[in-house]
Write an enzyme that holds these catalytic residues in place. Structure first.
Site, PDB file in Angstrom:
ATOM      1  N   TYR A 154       0.837  -1.216   0.000  1.00 44.36           N
ATOM      2  CA  TYR A 154       0.000   0.000   0.000  1.00 44.36           C
ATOM      3  C   TYR A 154       0.870   1.265   0.000  1.00 44.36           C
ATOM      4  O   TYR A 154       0.480   2.308  -0.514  1.00 44.36           O
ATOM      5  CB  TYR A 154      -0.949  -0.020   1.198  1.00 44.36           C
ATOM      6  CG  TYR A 154      -2.244   0.739   0.988  1.00 44.36           C
ATOM      7  CD1 TYR A 154      -3.003   0.579  -0.163  1.00 44.36           C
ATOM      8  CD2 TYR A 154      -2.705   1.616   1.957  1.00 44.36           C
ATOM      9  CE1 TYR A 154      -4.196   1.275  -0.340  1.00 44.36           C
ATOM     10  CE2 TYR A 154      -3.892   2.311   1.789  1.00 44.36           C
ATOM     11  CZ  TYR A 154      -4.632   2.134   0.636  1.00 44.36           C
ATOM     12  OH  TYR A 154      -5.804   2.827   0.475  1.00 44.36           O
ATOM     13  N   LYS A 161      -3.414   8.068   3.115  1.00 41.52           N
ATOM     14  CA  LYS A 161      -4.610   7.776   3.932  1.00 41.52           C
ATOM     15  C   LYS A 161      -4.400   8.228   5.380  1.00 41.52           C
ATOM     16  O   LYS A 161      -5.356   8.683   6.024  1.00 41.52           O
ATOM     17  CB  LYS A 161      -4.956   6.287   3.873  1.00 41.52           C
ATOM     18  CG  LYS A 161      -5.518   5.821   2.549  1.00 41.52           C
ATOM     19  CD  LYS A 161      -6.827   6.525   2.186  1.00 41.52           C
ATOM     20  CE  LYS A 161      -7.527   5.896   1.007  1.00 41.52           C
ATOM     21  NZ  LYS A 161      -8.595   6.760   0.464  1.00 41.52           N
TER      22      LYS A 161
END
Ligand SMILES: NC(=O)c1ccc[n+]([C@@H]2O[C@H](COP(=O)([O-])OP(=O)(O)OC[C@H]3O[C@@H](n4cnc5c(N)ncnc54)[C@H](O)[C@@H]3O)[C@@H](O)[C@H]2O)c1
Length: 257
Positions: A154, A161
């Site tokens: 990720y 995020k």
């Protein structure tokens, strides 16, 4: 009109396919009494085609969250369809390939900057652009993927995020005095276009299949969408700066050695 969102006017960003989380949000919102205006990015004719699959065809406004002209004109363009907004849904993320799939140590700043501008800063940009249409009781809701942990593959999207989760708290701080809430839904992995662009996304799918206490359906956007609706509704009137996990319970577990 009846339903959880009866009479509410919503701006929903992030529809690109009928698998988009935003599509489920828009569909359920209409089914629950809301009027929905969509925004689309880039492939406008595709978004317009998808919009026709909603229970009621929804108008689509063009919005590239990195384009200042799109943002400054947003309120006026939304006003052509509704006279105000009770809720705004941010369902937008993008990172160049260098930022994902294990490239953390090598991704250049220009690419990281794009990821952060589109996936993090845009949450604030969108809220501010919509603000002239909002009034006390309004709500902004965004989508995150648990950023309290470092996930394999990720990479910089995880950093973006983490920034989004912080930005939502700051939005809660700055919009609270206007009576406007800001909350996020932290969803488990879902097979959308954005997810398919992450090399190694299968690892998330396998982890959730193995460990989520409630189980997890990779192609069912509805649980995440329902949580968005709940946060947009009048049933969380004193909740802001919050992150609601819709992940089958995965986040609550510790890692087994
Ligand atoms: N799919 C998952 O596993 C998952 C899990 C948790 C959170 N999320 C989050 O949910 C949100 C929606 O993603 P999705 O999974 O439905 O995928 P999706 O690909 O359907 O939606 C992503 C959207 O971002 C839009 N977008 C990209 N750049 C933009 C720009 N410059 N301006 C405006 N819009 C832009 C795209 O047009 C697309 O509609 C994202 O924030 C994503 O990170 C997804």
């Amino acid at each position: 009109m009846s339903g959880l969102l009866a009479g509410k006017r919503l701006l929903v960003t992030g529809v690109i396919t009928d698998q988009s989380i935003a599509f489920s949000v828009a569909r359920l919102a209409q089914e629950n009494g809301a009027t929905v205006v969509l925004t689309g990015f880039g492939r406008m004719s595709l978004v317009e085609r998808i919009a026709k699959r909603l229970p009621q065809p929804a108008p689509v406004i063009e919005l590239d969250v990195t384009d200042p002209a799109h943002l400054t004109s947003l309120a006026d363009r939304v006003r052509e369809h509704v006279d105000g907004l009770d809720g705004v849904v941010h369902s937008i993320a993008f990172a160049p390939q260098s930022c994902l799939g294990g490239g953390f140590l090598d991704a250049p700043w220009e690419d990281v900057a794009t990821a952060v501008q589109v996936s993090t800063y845009s949450y604030k940009s969108l809220a501010v652009a919509a603000l002239p249409l909002m009034s006390p009781g309004g709500a902004v809701v965004g989508l995150t993927f648990d950023a309290t942990k470092a996930w394999p593959v990720y990479d910089w999207m995880g950093v973006a995020k983490a920034g989004l989760e912080s930005a939502s708290r700051y939005l809660a701080l700055h919009l609270g005095p206007k009576g406007i809430r800001s909350n996020l839904v932290s969803a488990g992995p879902l097979r959308t276009m954005a997810a398919k662009s992450i090399p190694g996304f299968q690892q998330f799918e396998d982890a959730w299949a193995e460990r989520a206490p409630l189980g997890w359906a990779l192609t069912d956007q509805e649980p995440a969408a329902r949580a968005c609706l709940a946060l947009l509704s009048d049933w969380f009137p004193a909740t802001t700066g919050e992150i609601v996990h819709v992940d089958g319970g995965y986040h609550a577990l510790g890692a087994a050695m």
